[in-house]
Write a protein that holds these residues in place. Structure first.
Motif, PDB file in Angstrom:
ATOM      1  N   TRP A 138       0.835  -1.213   0.000  1.00  0.00           N
ATOM      2  CA  TRP A 138       0.000   0.000   0.000  1.00  0.00           C
ATOM      3  C   TRP A 138       0.866   1.258   0.000  1.00  0.00           C
ATOM      4  O   TRP A 138       0.545   2.247  -0.665  1.00  0.00           O
ATOM      5  N   GLN A 139       1.950   1.212   0.746  1.00  0.00           N
ATOM      6  CA  GLN A 139       2.855   2.361   0.784  1.00  0.00           C
ATOM      7  C   GLN A 139       3.462   2.606  -0.605  1.00  0.00           C
ATOM      8  O   GLN A 139       3.550   3.749  -1.058  1.00  0.00           O
ATOM      9  N   ALA A 140       3.852   1.543  -1.288  1.00  0.00           N
ATOM     10  CA  ALA A 140       4.416   1.683  -2.634  1.00  0.00           C
ATOM     11  C   ALA A 140       3.359   2.189  -3.611  1.00  0.00           C
ATOM     12  O   ALA A 140       3.622   3.099  -4.404  1.00  0.00           O
ATOM     13  N   GLU A 141       2.178   1.603  -3.574  1.00  0.00           N
ATOM     14  CA  GLU A 141       1.108   2.002  -4.500  1.00  0.00           C
ATOM     15  C   GLU A 141       0.710   3.463  -4.323  1.00  0.00           C
ATOM     16  O   GLU A 141       0.336   4.125  -5.283  1.00  0.00           O
ATOM     17  N   SER A 142       0.798   3.962  -3.097  1.00  0.00           N
ATOM     18  CA  SER A 142       0.373   5.341  -2.850  1.00  0.00           C
ATOM     19  C   SER A 142       1.549   6.325  -2.855  1.00  0.00           C
ATOM     20  O   SER A 142       1.348   7.512  -2.583  1.00  0.00           O
ATOM     21  N   HIS A 143       2.741   5.860  -3.168  1.00  0.00           N
ATOM     22  CA  HIS A 143       3.921   6.726  -3.204  1.00  0.00           C
ATOM     23  C   HIS A 143       3.722   7.805  -4.275  1.00  0.00           C
ATOM     24  O   HIS A 143       3.422   7.516  -5.422  1.00  0.00           O
ATOM     25  N   ARG A 144       3.893   9.041  -3.890  1.00  0.00           N
ATOM     26  CA  ARG A 144       3.633  10.168  -4.784  1.00  0.00           C
ATOM     27  C   ARG A 144       4.485  10.115  -6.052  1.00  0.00           C
ATOM     28  O   ARG A 144       3.991  10.267  -7.167  1.00  0.00           O
ATOM     29  N   ALA A 145       5.776   9.866  -5.892  1.00  0.00           N
ATOM     30  CA  ALA A 145       6.671   9.828  -7.064  1.00  0.00           C
ATOM     31  C   ALA A 145       6.319   8.678  -7.986  1.00  0.00           C
ATOM     32  O   ALA A 145       6.399   8.808  -9.210  1.00  0.00           O
ATOM     33  N   TYR A 146       5.891   7.556  -7.436  1.00  0.00           N
ATOM     34  CA  TYR A 146       5.485   6.414  -8.259  1.00  0.00           C
ATOM     35  C   TYR A 146       4.235   6.761  -9.063  1.00  0.00           C
ATOM     36  O   TYR A 146       4.157   6.478 -10.257  1.00  0.00           O
ATOM     37  N   GLY A 147       3.298   7.436  -8.434  1.00  0.00           N
ATOM     38  CA  GLY A 147       2.087   7.866  -9.130  1.00  0.00           C
ATOM     39  C   GLY A 147       2.387   8.850 -10.246  1.00  0.00           C
ATOM     40  O   GLY A 147       1.775   8.799 -11.326  1.00  0.00           O
ATOM     41  N   GLU A 148       3.352   9.733 -10.006  1.00  0.00           N
ATOM     42  CA  GLU A 148       3.725  10.703 -11.041  1.00  0.00           C
ATOM     43  C   GLU A 148       4.363  10.020 -12.239  1.00  0.00           C
ATOM     44  O   GLU A 148       4.128  10.397 -13.388  1.00  0.00           O
ATOM     45  N   HIS A 149       5.171   8.992 -11.987  1.00  0.00           N
ATOM     46  CA  HIS A 149       5.802   8.249 -13.083  1.00  0.00           C
ATOM     47  C   HIS A 149       4.780   7.477 -13.893  1.00  0.00           C
ATOM     48  O   HIS A 149       4.901   7.375 -15.107  1.00  0.00           O
ATOM     49  N   ARG A 150       3.798   6.921 -13.210  1.00  0.00           N
ATOM     50  CA  ARG A 150       2.809   6.088 -13.888  1.00  0.00           C
ATOM     51  C   ARG A 150       1.808   6.930 -14.654  1.00  0.00           C
ATOM     52  O   ARG A 150       1.163   6.437 -15.565  1.00  0.00           O
ATOM     53  N   GLY A 151       1.661   8.171 -14.267  1.00  0.00           N
ATOM     54  CA  GLY A 151       0.780   9.071 -15.007  1.00  0.00           C
ATOM     55  C   GLY A 151      -0.569   9.136 -14.519  1.00  0.00           C
ATOM     56  O   GLY A 151      -1.507   8.761 -14.281  1.00  0.00           O
TER      57      GLY A 151
END
Length: 93
Positions: free
Chosen positions: A80-93
């Motif tokens: 859950w922490q990885a899925e909600s990581h802000r930088a990860y969300g920005e990369h995924r679009g």
């Protein structure tokens, strides 16, 4: 040129992460989840979205598998922490 097999495309990620994917006991699950999440963050810092996605996928798979052993909490929390990581969300679009 023949298409590359998916297993070759997953290297070096598979070799780097697989040794850390353990879930049979709560202690192994906790150590594994912590290590895989640290790898997830390192891949993000290196701007390596493929590595981050692989680490996140292993965290999710670990959560599902660890449930059978009663040790899924560390994986669920890390996933859950990885899925909600802000930088990860920005990369995924």
């Amino acid at each position: 040129m023949p298409p590359k097999s998916s297993s070759r495309l997953l290297e070096p990620y598979r070799s780097q992460m697989s040794p850390h994917w353990r879930y049979k006991t709560p202690e192994l699950a906790r150590e594994s989840a912590e290590r895989l999440y640290a790898m997830f963050e390192a891949y993000l810092l290196a701007d390596d979205l493929t590595g981050a996605q692989m680490a996140c996928r292993l965290l999710g798979m670990g959560a599902r598998r660890a449930r059978a052993y009663g040790s899924d909490a560390p994986f669920m929390d890390a996933w859950w922490q990885a899925e909600s990581h802000r930088a990860y969300g920005e990369h995924r679009g």
